[in-house]
Design an enzyme around this catalytic site. Structure first.
Site, short mmCIF file in Angstrom:
data_model
loop_
_atom_site.label_atom_id
_atom_site.label_comp_id
_atom_site.label_asym_id
_atom_site.label_seq_id
_atom_site.Cartn_x
_atom_site.Cartn_y
_atom_site.Cartn_z
N LEU A 18 7.28 44.25 -26.42
CA LEU A 18 8.55 44.62 -27.02
C LEU A 18 9.69 43.98 -26.23
O LEU A 18 9.82 44.20 -25.03
CB LEU A 18 8.73 46.15 -27.03
CG LEU A 18 7.61 46.96 -27.69
CD1 LEU A 18 7.98 48.44 -27.72
CD2 LEU A 18 7.34 46.45 -29.11
N ARG A 25 23.43 45.98 -19.90
CA ARG A 25 23.82 46.20 -18.50
C ARG A 25 23.63 44.98 -17.60
O ARG A 25 24.10 44.96 -16.47
CB ARG A 25 23.04 47.40 -17.94
CG ARG A 25 23.66 48.72 -18.34
CD ARG A 25 22.82 49.87 -17.86
NE ARG A 25 21.60 50.01 -18.66
CZ ARG A 25 20.55 50.75 -18.27
NH1 ARG A 25 20.54 51.36 -17.12
NH2 ARG A 25 19.50 50.84 -19.06
N THR A 89 11.87 52.03 -29.72
CA THR A 89 10.60 51.36 -29.40
C THR A 89 9.55 51.55 -30.51
O THR A 89 8.72 50.67 -30.74
CB THR A 89 10.04 51.87 -28.06
OG1 THR A 89 10.11 53.31 -28.05
CG2 THR A 89 10.84 51.36 -26.89
N ASN A 235 17.03 46.39 -15.69
CA ASN A 235 18.11 46.74 -16.61
C ASN A 235 19.44 46.16 -16.18
O ASN A 235 20.33 45.96 -16.99
CB ASN A 235 18.25 48.27 -16.72
CG ASN A 235 17.01 48.88 -17.34
OD1 ASN A 235 16.64 48.53 -18.45
ND2 ASN A 235 16.35 49.76 -16.61
N TYR A 395 23.42 -0.25 -7.35
CA TYR A 395 24.10 0.07 -8.60
C TYR A 395 25.34 -0.80 -8.75
O TYR A 395 26.19 -0.84 -7.86
CB TYR A 395 24.49 1.55 -8.56
CG TYR A 395 25.10 2.10 -9.82
CD1 TYR A 395 24.50 1.90 -11.06
CD2 TYR A 395 26.27 2.86 -9.75
CE1 TYR A 395 25.07 2.44 -12.21
CE2 TYR A 395 26.83 3.40 -10.89
CZ TYR A 395 26.23 3.19 -12.13
OH TYR A 395 26.79 3.71 -13.25
#
Ligand code: UD1
Ligand code: MG
Length: 467
Positions: A18, A25, A89, A235, A395
């Site tokens: 899930l 948060r 859920t 969280n 270069y």
């Protein structure tokens, strides 16, 4: 094979992760399950563990940031399910139901619980009888935030009560639901359609299937985690950092047990994989990113960053060096303060010293560039000495050009090699030369303006103002 494992082999199991929740948060523009732990997204940790269990199908329920999540895992053998609105859920698991046809049972995991190990989940599966509802539980000092396990007088699990729906007696329960569940697919559809949102959060709680199962005398089987920290979720940024430390400690302990010596295991971070031979040593503040491999007796100094590198036996990387995408030969010595960039191959016993940058170059065995040098797009043979302050001018503002230096060359200090250019074996280049043409093998080549002295020259004097 043990008896219970034999039974497990006949049970077709799917895994549903899930991962549709919002993660408000985290206060981040990135979906929570894409936040990195040990350098890889939270969800990737969960999927790695899930795959180790070899489920029939691996399902992921997504919602918030769905496109980004799917894009990141586009190469994974995952079946995606969309939960349009985050209604809890139970509702999330409903989204994956069509995919579960043909499975005996389903293991439900959360996308933001990254530290779970396959061993623990295997034990959870093995201990849960085939048709039972399996719960993951733990006794915690701090049960705050978790669903509580409600038992009857006989000690049988009756229900899971979510924190916000707990009575004051239920608040005191310290046995909690860690979240992972094993559910028999045959009963699941019925249970999920019986869920109601008549609770404090107005959500369809998956955890309510426990009371529903009990009311039809279905077996509920709690499995206690011996280490509840495996089930910690993320969280907010504080929890993410806490889990990062647990994760780092776990990885380093594993390497220490295999023999790696660390001055301080609290101050080494691995964001990827580190493989070490025997008797390797690391000083504090080393950071390993991607795939890092060390041979035997490799020593890594303080503050070194290693990203996707392979280092040979007996090599030493001195403090504050940054190495990326490179191969370092046996007995080489890099740093202090060296930078080795992608596409570099440093030979056996070569030395790359302080303030030396090497990019996309091969440095032959025993060659040395000890101070203040830039080597880019070059092939340097063996036994070469590159003097302090030398630079390959690779270069021209548009294209990169190659410098080729043979074996046993001596490049005097502060030489500029204007690429494309090559230097033959055994050549010596005088210090301060600007090399624009190929240098023949052997002999001395130099390009220097003649030195002059003007004996009666006066330094300009500052005029003193008359007041
Ligand atoms: C849940 C459990 C709780 C348990 C705790 C353990 C429920 C109702 N409660 O609570 O008993 O102690 O985990 O950490 O299950 N998700 C969706 N869609 C949704 C809601 C959630 O995909 O509509 C996902 C989230 O992304 C997350 C997981 O489900 O990965 C858990 O959701 P979360 O809101 O964190 O549940 P908790 O309140 O922590
Ligand atoms: Mg949660």
């Amino acid at each position: 094979m043990r008896f219970e494992e034999e039974i497990m082999d006949q049970v077709i199991t799917d895994i549903v992760v899930l991962a549709a929740g919002q993660g408000t948060r985290m206060r981040s523009a990135r979906p929570k399950v894409l936040q990195a732990l040990g350098g890889k997204p939270l969800l990737e940790h969960v999927l790695d563990t899930a795959q180790a269990l070899q489920p029939r199908h691996l399902h992921v329920v997504i919602g918030n940031g769905a496109e980004l999540v799917q894009e990141h895992f586009s190469q994974w053998p995952v079946q995606w399910w969309h939960q349009q609105e985050q209604r809890g859920t139970g509702d999330a698991l409903k989204a994956a139901l069509p995919g579960l046809r043909g499975a005996d049972r389903v293991l439900v995991l959360y996308g933001d619980v990254p530290l779970l190990t396959a061993d623990t989940l295997r034990a959870f599966q093995a201990k849960t009888p085939q048709n039972a509802l399996g719960l993951s539980t733990a006794i915690l000092e701090q049960a705050q935030g978790y669903g509580r396990i409600v038992r009857d007088a006989q000690g049988q699990v009756q229900a899971i009560r979510e924190q916000k729906d707990c009575s004051s007696t239920e608040h005191a329960i310290r046995e909690v639901n860690l979240g992972m569940m094993i559910l028999p697919v045959a009963s699941l559809q019925g249970w999920l359609s019986d869920l109601s949102a008549n609770n404090a959060q107005g959500e369809l709680y998956l955890t309510d299937v426990v009371a529903i199962a009990r009311s039809s005398h279905h077996e509920v089987w709690p499995f206690t985690f011996s280490d509840a920290s495996e089930a910690l979720g993320v969280n907010d940024p504080v929890q993410l950092a806490t889990l990062e430390r647990i994760y780092q400690r776990r990885q380093l302990r594993h390497l220490q047990v295999q023999g790696l010596r660390l001055a301080d295991p609290e101050r080494v971070d691995i964001r990827g994989t580190l493989e070490c031979g025997q008797d390797c040593w690391m000083d504090p503040n080393v950071l390993c990113i991607g795939k890092v491999r060390l041979g035997d007796r490799v020593r890594i100094g303080m503050g070194v960053v290693l990203q996707d590198v392979e280092i040979g036996d007996d090599a030493e990387v001195l403090p504050y060096s940054v190495l990326e995408g490179a191969r370092i030969g046996a007995s080489a010595r890099i740093g202090p303060f060296a930078r080795v960039r992608p596409g570099s191959d440093i030979g056996v016993a070569a030395h790359i010293g302080n303030y030396v940058e090497v990019k996309a170059s091969t440095i032959g065995n025993g060659s040395k560039a000890n101070h203040l040098t830039y080597i880019g797009d070059s092939e340097i043979g063996s036994g070469v000495n590159v003097g302090a302050g030398s630079i390959t001018c690779n270069y021209d503002g548009v294209n990169k050009h190659k410098t080729v230096i043979g074996n046993d060359v001596f490049v005097g200090s502060a030489t500029q090699l204007i690429a494309p250019v090559s230097v033959g074996d055994g050549a010596t280049i005088g210090a301060g030369s600007t090399i624009t043409k190929d240098v023949p093998a052997g002999g001395l080549t130099l390009s220097r303006s003649p030195q002059r002295s003007i004996p009666d020259w006066q330094r300009p004097q500052r005029k003193i103002k008359e007041s």
